[in-house]
Design a protein around this motif. Structure first.
Motif, PDB file in Angstrom:
ATOM      1  N   ALA A  31      69.336  -5.174 -30.968  1.00  0.00           N
ATOM      2  CA  ALA A  31      70.029  -4.312 -31.917  1.00  0.00           C
ATOM      3  C   ALA A  31      71.182  -3.780 -31.708  1.00  0.00           C
ATOM      4  O   ALA A  31      72.447  -3.697 -32.258  1.00  0.00           O
ATOM      5  N   LEU A  32      71.147  -2.948 -30.370  1.00  0.00           N
ATOM      6  CA  LEU A  32      72.570  -2.391 -29.861  1.00  0.00           C
ATOM      7  C   LEU A  32      73.288  -3.465 -29.521  1.00  0.00           C
ATOM      8  O   LEU A  32      74.669  -3.259 -29.633  1.00  0.00           O
ATOM      9  N   LEU A  33      72.849  -4.418 -28.900  1.00  0.00           N
ATOM     10  CA  LEU A  33      73.775  -5.548 -28.314  1.00  0.00           C
ATOM     11  C   LEU A  33      74.412  -6.039 -29.577  1.00  0.00           C
ATOM     12  O   LEU A  33      75.894  -6.210 -29.505  1.00  0.00           O
ATOM     13  N   MET A  34      73.628  -6.139 -30.652  1.00  0.00           N
ATOM     14  CA  MET A  34      74.420  -6.872 -31.752  1.00  0.00           C
ATOM     15  C   MET A  34      75.504  -6.050 -32.588  1.00  0.00           C
ATOM     16  O   MET A  34      76.260  -6.372 -32.939  1.00  0.00           O
ATOM     17  N   ALA A  35      75.001  -4.578 -32.469  1.00  0.00           N
ATOM     18  CA  ALA A  35      75.719  -3.715 -33.113  1.00  0.00           C
ATOM     19  C   ALA A  35      77.175  -3.354 -32.307  1.00  0.00           C
ATOM     20  O   ALA A  35      78.204  -3.204 -32.591  1.00  0.00           O
ATOM     21  N   PHE A  36      76.812  -3.525 -30.884  1.00  0.00           N
ATOM     22  CA  PHE A  36      78.032  -3.327 -29.948  1.00  0.00           C
ATOM     23  C   PHE A  36      79.178  -4.411 -30.242  1.00  0.00           C
ATOM     24  O   PHE A  36      80.187  -4.248 -30.366  1.00  0.00           O
ATOM     25  N   PHE A  37      78.696  -5.692 -30.869  1.00  0.00           N
ATOM     26  CA  PHE A  37      79.556  -6.944 -30.868  1.00  0.00           C
ATOM     27  C   PHE A  37      79.633  -6.949 -31.991  1.00  0.00           C
ATOM     28  O   PHE A  37      79.684  -8.184 -32.589  1.00  0.00           O
ATOM     29  N   THR A  49      75.692 -15.054 -34.171  1.00  0.00           N
ATOM     30  CA  THR A  49      74.494 -15.910 -33.565  1.00  0.00           C
ATOM     31  C   THR A  49      73.329 -15.123 -33.561  1.00  0.00           C
ATOM     32  O   THR A  49      72.325 -15.550 -33.922  1.00  0.00           O
ATOM     33  N   GLY A  50      73.617 -13.863 -33.059  1.00  0.00           N
ATOM     34  CA  GLY A  50      72.346 -13.038 -33.101  1.00  0.00           C
ATOM     35  C   GLY A  50      71.558 -12.885 -34.385  1.00  0.00           C
ATOM     36  O   GLY A  50      70.366 -13.013 -34.151  1.00  0.00           O
ATOM     37  N   VAL A  51      72.283 -12.727 -35.496  1.00  0.00           N
ATOM     38  CA  VAL A  51      71.571 -12.466 -36.935  1.00  0.00           C
ATOM     39  C   VAL A  51      71.124 -13.837 -37.187  1.00  0.00           C
ATOM     40  O   VAL A  51      69.624 -13.904 -37.686  1.00  0.00           O
ATOM     41  N   ILE A  52      71.548 -14.773 -36.947  1.00  0.00           N
ATOM     42  CA  ILE A  52      70.982 -16.338 -37.256  1.00  0.00           C
ATOM     43  C   ILE A  52      69.601 -16.408 -36.293  1.00  0.00           C
ATOM     44  O   ILE A  52      68.837 -16.976 -36.913  1.00  0.00           O
ATOM     45  N   LEU A  53      70.024 -16.103 -35.286  1.00  0.00           N
ATOM     46  CA  LEU A  53      68.811 -16.307 -34.402  1.00  0.00           C
ATOM     47  C   LEU A  53      67.647 -15.552 -34.920  1.00  0.00           C
ATOM     48  O   LEU A  53      66.456 -15.950 -34.733  1.00  0.00           O
ATOM     49  N   CYS A  54      67.912 -14.115 -35.189  1.00  0.00           N
ATOM     50  CA  CYS A  54      66.849 -13.320 -35.551  1.00  0.00           C
ATOM     51  C   CYS A  54      66.020 -13.861 -37.022  1.00  0.00           C
ATOM     52  O   CYS A  54      65.036 -13.900 -37.214  1.00  0.00           O
ATOM     53  N   ILE A  85      60.390  -9.859 -32.564  1.00  0.00           N
ATOM     54  CA  ILE A  85      61.802  -9.580 -32.287  1.00  0.00           C
ATOM     55  C   ILE A  85      62.576  -9.841 -33.260  1.00  0.00           C
ATOM     56  O   ILE A  85      63.539  -8.867 -33.714  1.00  0.00           O
ATOM     57  N   GLY A  86      62.380 -11.023 -34.125  1.00  0.00           N
ATOM     58  CA  GLY A  86      63.112 -11.381 -35.139  1.00  0.00           C
ATOM     59  C   GLY A  86      63.546 -10.196 -36.353  1.00  0.00           C
ATOM     60  O   GLY A  86      64.556  -9.824 -36.354  1.00  0.00           O
ATOM     61  N   ALA A  87      62.417  -9.980 -36.807  1.00  0.00           N
ATOM     62  CA  ALA A  87      62.470  -9.015 -38.035  1.00  0.00           C
ATOM     63  C   ALA A  87      62.881  -7.627 -37.288  1.00  0.00           C
ATOM     64  O   ALA A  87      63.940  -6.729 -37.930  1.00  0.00           O
TER      65      ALA A  87
END
Lengths: 325, 469
Positions: free
Chosen positions: A132-138, A146-151, A204-206
């Motif tokens: 989540a931090l990674l996605m928030a950072f980027f 891509t991270g959200v779609i992957l989730c 992980i996803g949710a």
């Protein structure tokens, strides 16, 4: 604080009574003990004597609410409601329909459940927060997108497929660990790894998508803008300011789950043949053991309510702005 | 004459469809309702997932038209006897898929059974070999070597048909849009292909073509082969997954809808009236919420099993019995899951009752009933909609888990949960029987993924908190 906890515990009592009445109604009024007996003895051609003796041996031969044949206080105590439902309040669980002591079984099975549940929770939390931090950072970039779609993709896979796929790949094809089973002591480690890995991966996803929204919510607040305006590095803002504040809902959410960890995971435990409370529950359901299901309903509700109270306490500890009155 | 069979869930499904259709017509004339929906459909991902969802719904609806065929009458009495088996419109459409039952497992596109058997040859000697399938690759006869070529040819044919059909659909859409916008068809074809319109028709067209390709592949191949293999009793797995779609859809939609009126009423009244009503409602949902969901469902289903066993005479067919269990499962799942919505609505109406326009209505002396229906209800509908759509995918997934635990749908009913349950033990076989699992996985995954993507778009469009971002 102390008075607050006492009062909250007081609120819990009517809820537990409600649950008790509901389960009593479901298990003894909607279907009479006669039905239960016939179910266990096989539906067809059961003699009334067999039904009576089954009921007598399992303590279901008493009147439901009021025993008019008994003396004084026994009018109320010598009934199914008192024996089977009220005694749950003092954690006297009685014996299951096949004659085993439920309290003893629960005590035996609690540890294996925790051995799976606690590592899954801790590792899962760390992994989810990291993603989540990674996605928030980027945020706003393709990494985030891509991270959200992957989730969403990971979320859309049934938990059963994670288990079956994991068992097949890791245990059968690569032979990294045993497919299922359990053992006492340190030997348990090799049996624990696979369920924990699968438990973490399936969450992980949710989990990380949910935590990401917490981080993004914090990132839009004024103090974050101030921190940036001061000239702090983005990573410093993220770790020192956003992370700490976003941890409040995350931690309190986790705290509410803590008591329920005792109940174990139904799916993981039954697929991996872990002798925990989750598989105990499933066995109870599949063997149509009404006594076990009844006890687990009560136990689960008690743990859930404890969780609710713990959340309130946790709020005051992690967030000093909240005062309990 | 066929005898229509209207199951309880069929009735509810058609009722729901009618309500949705009516809502669409109603919403078309109301700009404030149309606007957020338009926002949903301008997204490419959302539009694509709607196409996929509609395909699933179509299969589900076809599978909800049930009837019983008459048996050949014996003698000259006028009374017609009907077959015990309940069929659906889907069954008649897929025709051979339903009836071409092999002996046991066979792999996708196989010409032979999965297991060796002792076969007696014409000269009386016996050998152990893989027996030839009764229906799989039957058109090839004994020339099994030509299988790959046959499959390729059929696929190519399907692809060609798809291209034709897609071109036709493109023309139709362009023609329809051209009439609406009063512009030449050629311009609109260009606009669609260059994706210049507000609704991403190019994406929609692409998704449609993809689905068409799958459909045409199925039409061309499924009759001649078992495209997804056969299961333990030799039934076509592709047919079973198609039949499972209805179960998944029923669980996903009816569950929330059955308890919806109740949740809306309780939630709004609790938040609006406050006081002891609020306390009672809060008590009810906290109590229900504290019982672990699976256990409450298990308890209720165990009770239902006893009930059905005691009243086995009152169900004419196994399908009707399975249907009652499905409906009951929906109700029980609904009881365990309405609490979340109720709590949200209570909070929302607590907030709304302090809003100025409600205060104004109160001071004008508008009746409470009217305030609730005219002012509060329309303003919490977005919460309801978001919840319904968000719950859908979770419920579809829950069905599989519940069936595994043994408290899901009836074991005779086709569902992904039952398919997984039946197939998971076969993973221990060597070589592995994987196709049942894969089929259930793929269909479930696509449905749930489409639903998840769609619900994200709906939430973004309707949730006032995310709208302005």
């Amino acid at each position: 604080m102390f008075a607050y906890i006492i009062r909250r515990l007081g609120y819990a009592i009517p809820i537990l009574i409600g649950i008790n009445l509901l389960t009593f109604y479901l298990f003894f009024v909607v279907n009479s003990p006669d039905d239960m007996a016939r179910m266990h003895l096989g539906m067809k051609r059961v003699t009334p004597e067999a039904v009576e003796s089954w009921k007598a041996s399992h303590g279901y031969d008493k009147p439901l609410l009021i025993n008019s044949g008994a003396e004084s206080i026994h009018k109320l105590t010598d009934t199914i409601f008192f024996e089977k439902s009220l005694k749950l309040f003092v954690f006297d669980f009685g014996s299951s329909d096949d004659g085993r002591d439920i309290s003893f079984d629960i005590g035996q099975r609690m540890l294996p459940s925790l051995a799976i549940a606690i590592p899954s929770l801790i590792i899962g939390l760390l992994v989810n927060i990291t993603f989540a931090l990674l996605m928030a950072f980027f945020r706003g970039t393709y990494v985030d997108f891509t991270g959200v779609i992957l989730c969403v993709v990971l979320m859309s896979v049934s938990a059963m497929f994670y288990i079956i796929g994991g068992q097949y790949l890791l245990a059968k094809v690569f032979r990294l660990m045993p497919i299922s089973g359990f053992d006492g002591g340190l030997d348990a480690l090799k049996f624990i790894i696979l369920p924990v890995v699968i438990g973490v991966v399936s969450g992980i996803g949710a989990g990380s998508r949910w935590y990401r929204t917490f981080f993004l919510e914090e990132a839009g607040k004024d103090y974050v803008r101030t921190a940036r305006a001061k000239g702090l590095a983005e990573s410093l803002v993220l770790f020192r300011h956003i992370l700490r504040n976003a941890l409040i809902p995350i931690v309190t959410g986790v705290v509410s789950l803590l008591p329920l960890l005792f109940m174990g995971s139904l799916l993981l435990e039954s697929f991996f043949a872990v002798p925990g409370l989750g598989s105990y529950t499933i066995d109870g359901i599949q063997n149509q053991d009404f006594a076990i299901v009844r006890v687990m309903v009560f136990l689960g509700s008690v743990l859930y309510i404890i969780g609710l109270i713990m959340v309130d306490i946790a709020y005051t500890i992690v967030d000093p702005r909240i005062r309990l009155t | 004459m066929i005898k229509p069979v209207i199951l309880w869930t069929d009735m509810l499904i058609f009722l729901l469809t009618a309500v949705v259709v009516m809502f669409i017509f109603y919403a078309r004339s109301k700009p404030h309702i149309r606007a957020p929906w338009q926002r949903v459909f301008t997204g490419k991902v959302a539009s694509a997932s709607v196409v996929v969802l509609l395909a699933f719904v179509l299969v589900g609806l076809l599978d909800s038209l049930h009837f019983r065929l008459p048996l050949a009458s014996n003698g000259d009495n006028d009374e017609i006897h009907y077959a015990g088996e309940v069929m659906s419109a889907l069954d008649t459409l897929v025709g051979p898929l339903r009836t071409q039952v092999e002996k046991t497992y066979s792999a996708p596109f196989a010409a032979h059974l999965f297991a060796r058997e002792t076969i007696e040859l014409a000269d009386g000697s016996q050998i152990r070999d893989y027996p030839r399938l009764l229906y799989g690759a039957r058109s090839l006869g004994d020339a099994v070597d030509g299988k790959t070529r046959d499959i390729l040819l059929r696929s190519l044919l399907a692809f060609a048909e798809m291209l034709l059909a897609s071109a036709l659909i493109l023309l139709l859409i362009a023609y329809w849009l051209a009439r609406r916008h009063e512009r030449p068809v050629r311009v609109l074809i260009q606009d669609i292909l260059q994706d210049k319109l507000t609704i991403p028709w190019r994406t929609v067209l692409f998704m449609l073509s993809l689905l068409l390709l799958l459909l045409l592949l199925a039409i061309n191949l499924a009759g001649a082969y078992h495209v997804l293999g056969t299961d333990k009793v030799g039934q076509d797995v592709f047919y079973l997954t198609l039949k499972s779609i209805r179960t998944g859809l029923v669980i996903g939609t009816l569950t929330t809808l059955i308890m919806l009126p109740f949740a809306i009423f309780m939630g709004i009244v609790a938040g609006y009236a406050r006081g002891w009503i609020d306390d009672v409602v809060q008590y009810i949902y906290t109590t229900l919420n504290s019982i672990p969901g699976v256990l409450l469902i298990a308890a209720a289903i165990l009770m239902l099993q006893v009930f059905i066993a005691n009243h086995s005479d009152s169900f004419e067919t196994t399908v009707e019995r399975a249907d009652i269990r499905l409906l009951f499962l929906c109700i029980i799942l609904g009881i365990t899951s309405w609490t979340g919505l109720c709590r949200l609505l209570r909070g929302e109406s607590l907030k709304l009752r302090e809003a100025e326009y409600i205060q104004a209505a109160v001071s004008f002396g508008v009746a409470h009933r009217k305030i609730i229906t005219r002012h509060i209800l329309p303003n919490v509908m977005h919460v309801v909609l978001i919840t319904v759509v968000l719950d859908f995918s979770g419920l579809v997934l829950a069905e599989a888990v519940l069936s595994y635990v043994g408290v899901g749908v009836d074991p005779t009913m086709n569902s992904w949960g039952n398919m997984i349950n039946g197939a998971r033990l076969e993973m221990a076989r060597e070589p592995v029987v994987w196709w049942s699992l894969l089929a259930a996985f793929l269909f479930m995954f696509i449905l749930v993924l489409a639903a998840n993507l769609f619900s994200d778009a709906v939430r973004d469009a309707f949730d006032p908190r995310t709208r302005d971002r």
